[in-house]
Design a protein around this motif. Structure first.
Motif, PDB file in Angstrom:
ATOM      1  N   ASP A   1       6.422 -21.034 -19.945  1.00 17.27           N
ATOM      2  CA  ASP A   1       5.601 -21.861 -19.063  1.00 17.27           C
ATOM      3  C   ASP A   1       4.116 -21.515 -19.095  1.00 17.27           C
ATOM      4  O   ASP A   1       3.334 -22.055 -18.326  1.00 17.27           O
ATOM      5  N   ASN A   2       3.713 -20.623 -19.982  1.00 19.60           N
ATOM      6  CA  ASN A   2       2.272 -20.388 -20.195  1.00 19.60           C
ATOM      7  C   ASN A   2       2.107 -19.674 -21.527  1.00 19.60           C
ATOM      8  O   ASN A   2       3.093 -19.231 -22.129  1.00 19.60           O
ATOM      9  N   GLY A   3       0.871 -19.575 -21.973  1.00 21.40           N
ATOM     10  CA  GLY A   3       0.607 -19.010 -23.288  1.00 21.40           C
ATOM     11  C   GLY A   3       1.051 -17.567 -23.423  1.00 21.40           C
ATOM     12  O   GLY A   3       1.666 -17.176 -24.423  1.00 21.40           O
ATOM     13  N   SER A   4       0.742 -16.755 -22.411  1.00 28.92           N
ATOM     14  CA  SER A   4       1.117 -15.342 -22.480  1.00 28.92           C
ATOM     15  C   SER A   4       2.624 -15.193 -22.638  1.00 28.92           C
ATOM     16  O   SER A   4       3.107 -14.336 -23.383  1.00 28.92           O
ATOM     17  N   ALA A   5       3.377 -16.027 -21.935  1.00 28.08           N
ATOM     18  CA  ALA A   5       4.839 -15.974 -22.035  1.00 28.08           C
ATOM     19  C   ALA A   5       5.280 -16.288 -23.466  1.00 28.08           C
ATOM     20  O   ALA A   5       6.225 -15.670 -23.979  1.00 28.08           O
TER      21      ALA A   5
ATOM     22  N   SER B   1       0.538 -23.785 -26.608  1.00 28.28           N
ATOM     23  CA  SER B   1       0.482 -24.028 -25.160  1.00 28.28           C
ATOM     24  C   SER B   1      -0.777 -24.848 -24.884  1.00 28.28           C
ATOM     25  O   SER B   1      -1.058 -25.778 -25.630  1.00 28.28           O
ATOM     26  N   LYS B   2      -1.538 -24.506 -23.877  1.00 32.90           N
ATOM     27  CA  LYS B   2      -2.808 -25.159 -23.535  1.00 32.90           C
ATOM     28  C   LYS B   2      -2.819 -26.680 -23.728  1.00 32.90           C
ATOM     29  O   LYS B   2      -2.368 -27.399 -22.858  1.00 32.90           O
ATOM     30  N   ALA B   3      -3.305 -27.178 -24.879  1.00 32.45           N
ATOM     31  CA  ALA B   3      -3.445 -28.634 -25.062  1.00 32.45           C
ATOM     32  C   ALA B   3      -2.111 -29.353 -25.231  1.00 32.45           C
ATOM     33  O   ALA B   3      -2.063 -30.584 -25.242  1.00 32.45           O
TER      34      ALA B   3
ATOM     35  N   LEU C   1      -1.884 -12.911 -35.082  1.00 33.38           N
ATOM     36  CA  LEU C   1      -3.313 -13.209 -34.991  1.00 33.38           C
ATOM     37  C   LEU C   1      -3.561 -14.647 -34.588  1.00 33.38           C
ATOM     38  O   LEU C   1      -2.650 -15.477 -34.599  1.00 33.38           O
ATOM     39  N   GLU C   2      -4.822 -14.915 -34.181  1.00 33.97           N
ATOM     40  CA  GLU C   2      -5.277 -16.272 -33.906  1.00 33.97           C
ATOM     41  C   GLU C   2      -5.806 -16.842 -35.215  1.00 33.97           C
ATOM     42  O   GLU C   2      -6.626 -16.205 -35.868  1.00 33.97           O
ATOM     43  N   PRO C   3      -5.380 -18.034 -35.626  1.00 33.35           N
ATOM     44  CA  PRO C   3      -5.849 -18.595 -36.879  1.00 33.35           C
ATOM     45  C   PRO C   3      -7.232 -19.247 -36.758  1.00 33.35           C
ATOM     46  O   PRO C   3      -7.496 -19.973 -35.805  1.00 33.35           O
TER      47      PRO C   3
ATOM     48  N   GLY D   1      -9.152  -9.791 -31.141  1.00 28.97           N
ATOM     49  CA  GLY D   1      -8.209 -10.871 -30.838  1.00 28.97           C
ATOM     50  C   GLY D   1      -7.885 -10.953 -29.356  1.00 28.97           C
ATOM     51  O   GLY D   1      -8.110 -10.006 -28.592  1.00 28.97           O
ATOM     52  N   TYR D   2      -7.338 -12.093 -28.959  1.00 27.81           N
ATOM     53  CA  TYR D   2      -6.898 -12.299 -27.574  1.00 27.81           C
ATOM     54  C   TYR D   2      -5.599 -13.093 -27.571  1.00 27.81           C
ATOM     55  O   TYR D   2      -5.508 -14.145 -28.209  1.00 27.81           O
ATOM     56  N   HIS D   3      -4.597 -12.572 -26.852  1.00 22.98           N
ATOM     57  CA  HIS D   3      -3.312 -13.269 -26.819  1.00 22.98           C
ATOM     58  C   HIS D   3      -2.754 -13.433 -25.408  1.00 22.98           C
ATOM     59  O   HIS D   3      -1.590 -13.791 -25.257  1.00 22.98           O
ATOM     60  N   GLY D   4      -3.559 -13.143 -24.391  1.00 24.31           N
ATOM     61  CA  GLY D   4      -3.092 -13.365 -23.025  1.00 24.31           C
ATOM     62  C   GLY D   4      -3.139 -12.103 -22.194  1.00 24.31           C
ATOM     63  O   GLY D   4      -3.587 -11.046 -22.650  1.00 24.31           O
TER      64      GLY D   4
ATOM     65  N   TRP E   1     -11.077 -24.906 -19.613  1.00 26.73           N
ATOM     66  CA  TRP E   1     -10.455 -23.729 -20.252  1.00 26.73           C
ATOM     67  C   TRP E   1      -9.559 -24.132 -21.406  1.00 26.73           C
ATOM     68  O   TRP E   1      -8.455 -23.634 -21.550  1.00 26.73           O
ATOM     69  N   TRP E   2     -10.054 -25.095 -22.214  1.00 24.10           N
ATOM     70  CA  TRP E   2      -9.480 -25.409 -23.527  1.00 24.10           C
ATOM     71  C   TRP E   2      -8.150 -26.150 -23.456  1.00 24.10           C
ATOM     72  O   TRP E   2      -7.429 -26.244 -24.442  1.00 24.10           O
ATOM     73  N   VAL E   3      -7.829 -26.685 -22.287  1.00 23.04           N
ATOM     74  CA  VAL E   3      -6.529 -27.354 -22.173  1.00 23.04           C
ATOM     75  C   VAL E   3      -6.620 -28.877 -22.250  1.00 23.04           C
ATOM     76  O   VAL E   3      -5.719 -29.546 -22.747  1.00 23.04           O
TER      77      VAL E   3
ATOM     78  N   VAL F   1       1.743 -16.652 -35.573  1.00 24.49           N
ATOM     79  CA  VAL F   1       0.452 -17.324 -35.471  1.00 24.49           C
ATOM     80  C   VAL F   1       0.291 -17.901 -34.066  1.00 24.49           C
ATOM     81  O   VAL F   1       1.117 -18.682 -33.605  1.00 24.49           O
ATOM     82  N   ASP F   2      -0.780 -17.470 -33.410  1.00 24.03           N
ATOM     83  CA  ASP F   2      -1.065 -17.883 -32.033  1.00 24.03           C
ATOM     84  C   ASP F   2      -2.043 -19.061 -32.050  1.00 24.03           C
ATOM     85  O   ASP F   2      -3.254 -18.871 -32.108  1.00 24.03           O
ATOM     86  N   GLU F   3      -1.477 -20.275 -32.009  1.00 28.67           N
ATOM     87  CA  GLU F   3      -2.315 -21.490 -31.959  1.00 28.67           C
ATOM     88  C   GLU F   3      -2.417 -22.019 -30.538  1.00 28.67           C
ATOM     89  O   GLU F   3      -2.601 -23.217 -30.319  1.00 28.67           O
ATOM     90  N   ILE F   4      -2.284 -21.120 -29.573  1.00 26.90           N
ATOM     91  CA  ILE F   4      -2.316 -21.543 -28.169  1.00 26.90           C
ATOM     92  C   ILE F   4      -3.637 -22.235 -27.834  1.00 26.90           C
ATOM     93  O   ILE F   4      -3.655 -23.272 -27.171  1.00 26.90           O
ATOM     94  N   ALA F   5      -4.744 -21.688 -28.351  1.00 25.75           N
ATOM     95  CA  ALA F   5      -6.046 -22.294 -28.043  1.00 25.75           C
ATOM     96  C   ALA F   5      -6.439 -23.375 -29.055  1.00 25.75           C
ATOM     97  O   ALA F   5      -7.175 -24.292 -28.719  1.00 25.75           O
ATOM     98  N   VAL F   6      -5.992 -23.237 -30.300  1.00 27.41           N
ATOM     99  CA  VAL F   6      -6.535 -24.125 -31.343  1.00 27.41           C
ATOM    100  C   VAL F   6      -5.571 -25.215 -31.806  1.00 27.41           C
ATOM    101  O   VAL F   6      -5.969 -26.102 -32.572  1.00 27.41           O
TER     102      VAL F   6
END
Ligand code: PLP
Length: 459
Positions: free
Chosen positions: A124-128, A292-294, A229-231, A158-161, A66-68, A263-268
């Motif tokens: 402690d997580n991306g949504s937070a 977050s994530k990685a 947004l997600e970049p 888009g998706y942000h949690g 899951w991208w982490v 800018v939500d770089e949680i996944a990228v």
């Protein structure tokens, strides 16, 4: 490393654990009834890109769990630093107290992210992290005497949690529909998503789509707190992609109209798009950068929002002015999580992983090339270490397969049997592997993906 014989995910040893699990758990993002048919894979070990189930069968983790996980499972260097930290301090309250790993990590994140993001606020997580950025933005405008600026604008798909605020600024109906009554009203403009277009046309398409953004920001600037947004890649939205030029324009537009940019770089973040952060490709600095994530190499939950002096200063005043950002999570800035993040940054630097990814990304591009001519592939797209292969019912019109047919699940099952963990998003097969994947493993991944694609698109 590829297994000569087929995996049997229903192997007896796996089944026993699956039964115990199903009696006691409820799994994320899962219709639990699916497990009447689909196996639940109990994992006993991980090493590098490989996972091993209870029956001793192996699976290449092509989606980085899951991208982490960017540096492999059970990474000895991260393990060592985690052990050292564990013997010193596991966790301490971060209000009124602080500790070495969180200070080091914050200094370091300030250095490696776009210039000027000098203040780290942890979750402690991306949504937070998304909730923190939204609340900070709203609160910023209030603190400087502009309380009417309280709306948010985003792009479609888009998706942000999953928490209520993060879900409100997301646009995947599938995840949000039952909770509609809880969500706040957000402005949305069409995504610059370049689905089906050759790379040469991405900038032109994004420029055309930017007109919607321009109009919306101009019209609503007086009431807008921020654009979020997600970049470059809308990951949960099916790995849909757009070029950096859109972000460059957006930064200028937000500056012009006095609107903040989240800018939500949680996944990228951390190298996924080819640069350490996607923002670098657009040459921009957001007002809030969510990570977050990685961040912890896939080890422990941790997230952070980085912001500027200017925003930090708007909260800095005597206590009784009530300007403070009174947000907290129990595990804010957890020391073990910070230690794994530091270990991850050490490895990215010492091994020059981002440079190595250029070679790996080229190898992935070459391996994915054959899918372009497949009669049921509508688009093969790539940004750095993400490759997406989108299955369509009709190639000429790009008509999707109906979601009820669950083509992606067929691909998932075939890939598992051949020792690869793919987890398609609807009709989109994608590769988002740990950065330590070898050339041979990329080729193996491509071979198994071809089999999965055949099975999924057969009538
Ligand atoms: C995963 C994700 C989130 C949410 O992170 P969680 O840790 O799952 O809450 C937010 N934004 C993006 C872009 C994501 O991919």
């Amino acid at each position: 490393m590829s297994e000569p014989r087929l995996n049997d995910p229903h192997a007896p040893l796996n089944r026993t654990w699956m039964q115990r699990d199903l009696n006691a758990l409820w799994h994320p993002c899962t219709q639990m009834k699916d497990h009447e048919h689909y196996p639940l894979i109990p994992v006993r070990r991980g090493e590098g890109v490989w996972l091993e189930d209870m029956a001793g069968q192996h699976y290449l983790d092509a989606i980085s769990s899951w991208w982490v996980n960017i540096l492999g499972h059970a990474n000895p260097r991260i393990n060592a630093k985690l052990r050292t930290q564990m013997n010193k301090l596991e966790h301490v309250i971060l209000s009124g107290f602080t500790h070495e790993p969180v200070i080091q990590l914050s200094e370091r994140l300030g250095r490696i992210t776009p210039e000027g993001l000098g203040h780290c606020f942890y979750g402690d997580n991306g949504s937070a992290a998304i909730e923190i950025a939204l609340k900070m933005s709203l609160h910023y405008w209030r603190n400087i005497g502009r309380p009417e600026k309280r709306r948010f604008l985003t792009i479609t798909n888009g998706y942000h949690g999953e928490t209520v605020g993060a879900l409100s600024v997301s646009d995947l109906g599938l995840y949000a529909a039952p909770y509609e009554s809880l969500l706040f009203d957000v402005l949305k403009v069409p995504s610059p998503d370049c689905f089906g277009l050759p790379r040469e046309q991405w900038d032109e398409h994004a420029a055309r789509m930017f007109v919607h953004m321009e109009q919306a920001v101009a019209q609503h600037a007086h009431e807008l707190a921020a654009v979020i947004l997600e970049p470059l890649v809308q990951c949960a939205g099916g790995m849909r992609m757009y070029p950096p030029s859109y972000l460059t324009r957006l930064r200028a537009l937000c500056d012009h109209h006095g609107v903040q940019l989240i800018v939500d770089e949680i996944a990228v973040g951390f190298g996924r798009t080819g640069t350490l952060f996607a923002c670098e490709q657009a040459g921009i600095r957001p007002d809030y950068l969510c990570l977050s994530k990685a961040l912890t190499g896939g080890y422990l939950p941790l997230s952070v929002v980085l912001t500027t002096d200017q925003i930090y200063d708007a909260f800095y005043d005597d206590y009784t002015t009530m300007k403070a950002f009174l947000h907290s999570h129990s595990y804010t800035g957890n020391a073990l999580a910070c230690a794994t993040a530091l270990a991850t940054l050490d490895i990215l630097e010492e091994d020059d992983v981002i440079a190595g990814n250029r070679h790996r990304a080229q190898r992935m591009a070459a391996a994915a090339e054959t899918f372009r001519t497949h009669p049921h592939v509508g688009d093969v797209r790539q940004t750095g270490m993400i490759v997406a292969i989108e299955m369509v019912k009709d190639k000429a019109s790009l008509t999707p397969f109906p979601f009820e047919e669950r083509r992606g699940m067929r691909a998932y099952e075939v890939a598992l049997a051949h020792g690869v963990l793919l987890r398609p998003l609807g009709n989109v097969l994608y590769w988002m592997p740990p950065y330590i994947i070898s050339d041979d493993e990329i080729d193996h991944l491509a071979e198994v993906t071809a089999l999965a694609l055949e099975a999924a698109t057969a009538s």
